[in-house]
Design an enzyme around this catalytic site. Structure first.
Site, PDB file in Angstrom:
ATOM      1  N   HIS A 155       5.396  -5.047   7.231  1.00  0.00           N
ATOM      2  CA  HIS A 155       4.492  -4.276   6.754  1.00  0.00           C
ATOM      3  C   HIS A 155       3.441  -3.952   7.883  1.00  0.00           C
ATOM      4  O   HIS A 155       2.969  -5.088   8.315  1.00  0.00           O
ATOM      5  CB  HIS A 155       3.968  -4.527   5.334  1.00  0.00           C
ATOM      6  CG  HIS A 155       2.954  -3.674   4.725  1.00  0.00           C
ATOM      7  ND1 HIS A 155       1.809  -3.454   4.893  1.00  0.00           N
ATOM      8  CD2 HIS A 155       3.414  -2.952   3.750  1.00  0.00           C
ATOM      9  CE1 HIS A 155       1.450  -2.491   4.064  1.00  0.00           C
ATOM     10  NE2 HIS A 155       2.372  -2.143   3.547  1.00  0.00           N
ATOM     11  N   ASP A 187       4.095 -13.487   4.301  1.00  0.00           N
ATOM     12  CA  ASP A 187       3.454 -12.328   3.377  1.00  0.00           C
ATOM     13  C   ASP A 187       4.472 -12.165   2.079  1.00  0.00           C
ATOM     14  O   ASP A 187       5.484 -11.717   2.211  1.00  0.00           O
ATOM     15  CB  ASP A 187       3.788 -11.085   4.206  1.00  0.00           C
ATOM     16  CG  ASP A 187       3.412  -9.691   3.552  1.00  0.00           C
ATOM     17  OD1 ASP A 187       3.010  -9.673   2.267  1.00  0.00           O
ATOM     18  OD2 ASP A 187       3.317  -8.576   4.172  1.00  0.00           O
ATOM     19  N   GLN A 219       6.079  -8.913  -1.780  1.00  0.00           N
ATOM     20  CA  GLN A 219       7.260  -8.412  -2.526  1.00  0.00           C
ATOM     21  C   GLN A 219       7.951  -9.458  -3.218  1.00  0.00           C
ATOM     22  O   GLN A 219       8.938  -9.223  -3.897  1.00  0.00           O
ATOM     23  CB  GLN A 219       8.068  -7.566  -1.654  1.00  0.00           C
ATOM     24  CG  GLN A 219       7.278  -6.202  -1.373  1.00  0.00           C
ATOM     25  CD  GLN A 219       7.028  -5.199  -2.076  1.00  0.00           C
ATOM     26  OE1 GLN A 219       7.317  -5.090  -3.254  1.00  0.00           O
ATOM     27  NE2 GLN A 219       6.234  -4.380  -2.034  1.00  0.00           N
ATOM     28  N   LYS A 254       0.956  -5.823  -7.326  1.00  0.00           N
ATOM     29  CA  LYS A 254       2.258  -5.794  -7.132  1.00  0.00           C
ATOM     30  C   LYS A 254       3.153  -6.801  -8.228  1.00  0.00           C
ATOM     31  O   LYS A 254       4.382  -6.560  -8.334  1.00  0.00           O
ATOM     32  CB  LYS A 254       2.770  -6.002  -5.812  1.00  0.00           C
ATOM     33  CG  LYS A 254       2.376  -4.999  -4.830  1.00  0.00           C
ATOM     34  CD  LYS A 254       2.594  -5.043  -3.474  1.00  0.00           C
ATOM     35  CE  LYS A 254       1.917  -4.291  -2.505  1.00  0.00           C
ATOM     36  NZ  LYS A 254       2.545  -2.981  -2.210  1.00  0.00           N
ATOM     37  N   CYS A 257       4.784   2.189   5.416  1.00  0.00           N
ATOM     38  CA  CYS A 257       4.035   1.111   6.155  1.00  0.00           C
ATOM     39  C   CYS A 257       4.757   0.171   7.065  1.00  0.00           C
ATOM     40  O   CYS A 257       4.329  -0.824   7.369  1.00  0.00           O
ATOM     41  CB  CYS A 257       3.014   0.532   5.258  1.00  0.00           C
ATOM     42  SG  CYS A 257       1.771   1.593   4.511  1.00  0.00           S
TER      43      CYS A 257
HETATM   44  C1  LIG Z   1       5.167  -6.523   2.210  1.00  0.00           C
HETATM   45  C2  LIG Z   1       3.837  -5.994   1.983  1.00  0.00           C
HETATM   46  N1  LIG Z   1       2.865  -6.656   2.586  1.00  0.00           N
HETATM   47  C3  LIG Z   1       1.557  -6.421   2.433  1.00  0.00           C
HETATM   48  C4  LIG Z   1       1.384  -5.115   1.581  1.00  0.00           C
HETATM   49  C5  LIG Z   1      -0.036  -4.772   1.532  1.00  0.00           C
HETATM   50  O1  LIG Z   1      -0.625  -4.913   0.538  1.00  0.00           O
HETATM   51  P1  LIG Z   1      -1.870  -4.745  -0.196  1.00  0.00           P
HETATM   52  O2  LIG Z   1      -1.919  -2.939   0.194  1.00  0.00           O
HETATM   53  O3  LIG Z   1      -1.893  -4.516  -1.625  1.00  0.00           O
HETATM   54  O4  LIG Z   1      -2.993  -5.314   0.451  1.00  0.00           O
HETATM   55  C6  LIG Z   1       2.387  -4.701   1.059  1.00  0.00           C
HETATM   56  C7  LIG Z   1       2.045  -3.256   0.304  1.00  0.00           C
HETATM   57  O5  LIG Z   1       2.943  -2.459   0.167  1.00  0.00           O
HETATM   58  C8  LIG Z   1       3.566  -4.959   1.206  1.00  0.00           C
HETATM   59  O6  LIG Z   1       4.666  -4.377   0.561  1.00  0.00           O
END
Ligand SMILES: Cc1ncc(COP(=O)(O)O)c(C=O)c1O
Length: 404
Positions: free
Chosen positions: A122, A199, A202, A225, A362
Site C-alpha cells: 500500500h 503492515d 488487513q 478496519k 493505493c
Molecule cells: C494494507 C494497508 N496498509 C495501510 C493502509 C492505510 O491505512 P489508514 O489509511 O487507515 O492509515 C491501508 C488502508 O487501506 C491498507 O489496506
C-alpha cells in the site's frame, strides 16, 4: 481451533445498524462497518463518562485515564505483546509507519543503508520510506511476487544483504488478500541483521496475530478496519527498539520536564503520543477488539475464506472475468471484467445494491505489475453472507450483458 465455529457461517449482520437489508457491503478492506457494541461504547463515553486523560486531578478524569489505559492493555493482549507500554496509539497505520520512518529511521539509518519493500505494498508502506530516502540517502529495494500474488520470500532471501536494515511487508495484501509467511520473513530479515515491520491493516480483522510468535519487530494497524472507529490506530514495537527511538512530534504529554534550555522526554509509549489523544477512539477500539475476539479470529477467517472460495468459483465460471491473487486469499477478491473499466463495474453493481471498491487501491506499483490501471475489489467482513456473494455474481453477469 473450534471445528463447530469453523464450519458454520457467521450470521451477525443484525449487529450492524448501518447495513440495511438487501445491501451487500463488500468494501470492508477500505473500512469496516461498526457493530452496536462499538457504537454504544463511543456513545456512552461522550454522553456519560467523557473527560480528558493523564492530567485531571478530578475523579472523572482519573476514571477516563483508567479506561484509556485499559484500551492500551486490551490491544497488548490482542497482539500478545509483552506489555501495554509497547503499544503506541496513533491515528492509523499510515501514521504508525511514518512514525517508524521518521523516528527509528532517522535515528538509525544512514546513506547507503537499504530497506526492502514488496511489489504489493500500500502507498502508506512505500511513500514514508521514500521521504526517508530523500532525508537520509537510504536505498529502497522491491521484492517481486510469485505468480499467484504472494510476496516471493525466496526472492527476498536472495536479495537481502548486510546493508539491509529493514524489511517492511504487508502482512495481508489489501488488493490480493495474500498472506505473507511472516515467521519466515522475520527469520530471513534477522539473518542479515534487519528488522521486520509488518503492515497489519488487513491482517488484524482477518487472522489471529501474535507478534511474539511471528517474531516481527514493528506491527502497525488501523482501528477502523477492525470494526473500530477512524482516527485511532496502533504501532507495536519491541520495547528495546521503542526505547532507542527519539520523539518525532513535540508537545504536551510526551515530556518529562520542559525548560527553555532543555527538555527531557517521557518513556515510551507517552514519548510518541504528543498532544491530547483520541480518547474515545481508544475506547471504541477496545470495544471492537472485544467484539472480534468474542467471535474468534479463527471463525472469522474460516467464514471469510469460505465466502472468497464461493466468489472465486462463481466468477471464474464467467469467461470475461480475470481473477487476481491466490485461491486461499484472506477475505479479499480482486478481479477485472474484460473490456469494462472497473469504475463502470462498480457503478453497475451499485445499482444492484452491491458496494465494491474500484481503483488502484493505493497500490499503483502493484497495478503496474498486474498490467491493469485498476481492479474491482470485493472484500468481506463478519456481516457478509452467501447472499452477498450471489448478489455480486448477479451484478457481474449484468455487467457482462450490458457491455456485450
Ligand atoms: C494494507 C494497508 N496498509 C495501510 C493502509 C492505510 O491505512 P489508514 O489509511 O487507515 O492509515 C491501508 C488502508 O487501506 C491498507 O489496506
Amino acid at each position: 481451533m473450534s471445528t463447530v465455529l469453523d464450519t458454520r457461517p457467521l450470521d451477525l449482520v443484525a449487529d450492524f445498524p448501518a447495513i440495511p437489508a438487501g445491501w451487500a457491503y463488500l468494501d470492508t478492506a477500505a473500512t469496516a462497518q461498526k457493530p452496536k457494541p462499538v457504537i454504544d461504547a463511543i456513545d456512552r463515553a461522550y454522553r456519560e463518562t467523557y473527560a480528558t486523560v493523564h492530567r485531571g486531578v478530578y475523579q472523572r478524569s482519573a476514571d477516563m485515564t483508567l479506561a484509556y489505559e485499559a484500551a492500551r492493555a486490551r490491544v497488548a493482549s490482542f497482539l500478545n505483546a509483552g506489555s501495554p507500554d509497547e503499544i503506541v496509539f496513533v491515528r492509523g497505520a499510515t501514521e504508525a509507519i511514518n512514525l517508524v520512518a521518521q523516528s527509528w529511521g532517522v535515528a538509525h539509518l544512514k546513506a547507503g543503508d537499504r530497506v526492502l519493500l514488496s511489489m504489493l505494498e500500500h502507498h502508506s508502506n512505500i511513500v514514508p520510506w521514500q521521504l526517508l530516502r530523500d532525508r537520509t540517502g537510504i536505498e529502497i529495494d522491491v521484492c517481486p511476487l510469485t505468480e499467484d500474488g504472494r510476496i516471493d520470500l525466496d526472492a527476498a532471501e536472495a536479495m537481502l544483504t548486510e546493508r539491509h536494515k529493514l524489511v517492511a511487508f504487508g502482512h495481508v495484501s489489501n488488493v490480493l488478500g495474500s498472506i505473507v509467511d511472516a515467521r519466515r520473513a522475520a527469520e530471513i530479515a534477522h539473518r542479515v541483521g534487519a528488522k521486520l515491520l509488518l503492515d497489519g491493516c488487513q491482517a488484524v480483522p482477518r487472522i489471529a496475530v501474535d507478534v511474539a510468535a511471528l517474531g516481527c519487530d514493528f506491527y502497525a494497524f488501523s482501528g477502523h478496519k477492525l470494526y473500530g472507529p477512524t482516527g485511532i490506530g496502533v504501532l507495536w514495537a519491541r520495547p528495546d527498539i521503542l526505547d532507542s527511538m527519539p520523539p518525532w512530534q513535540g508537545g504536551g504529554s510526551m515530556i518529562d520536564r520542559v525548560s527553555f534550555e532543555r527538555t527531557t522526554y517521557a518513556p515510551p509509549p507517552g514519548r510518541f503520543e504528543a498532544g491530547t489523544p483520541h480518547i474515545v477512539g481508544a475506547l471504541g477500539l477496545h470495544a471492537a477488539i472485544d467484539y472480534v475476539e468474542a467471535i474468534g479470529l479463527d471463525a472469522i477467517h474460516a467464514h471469510e475464506t469460505a465466502l472468497v472460495r464461493t466468489a472465486r468459483e462463481a466468477l471464474s465460471g464467467l469467461n470475461s472475468v480475470r481473477l487476481f491473487g491466490p485461491e486461499d486469499s484472506a477475505g479479499i477478491v480482486s478481479f477485472a471484467v474484460e473490456g469494462v473499466h472497473p469504475h463502470d463495474v462498480g457503478t453497475i453493481l451499485d445499482e444492484g445494491q452491491v458496494a465494491i471498491r474500484a481503483g488502484h487501491h493505493c497500490a499503483q506499483p502493484l497495478m503496474e505489475t498486474l498490467g491493469v490501471p485498476a481492479t474491482a475489489r470485493a472484500s468481506f467482513g463478519v456481516y457478509n453472507s452467501a447472499a452477498d456473494v450471489a448478489a455480486l455474481v448477479k451484478g457481474i453477469e449484468r455487467v457482462t450483458r450490458i457491455f456485450g
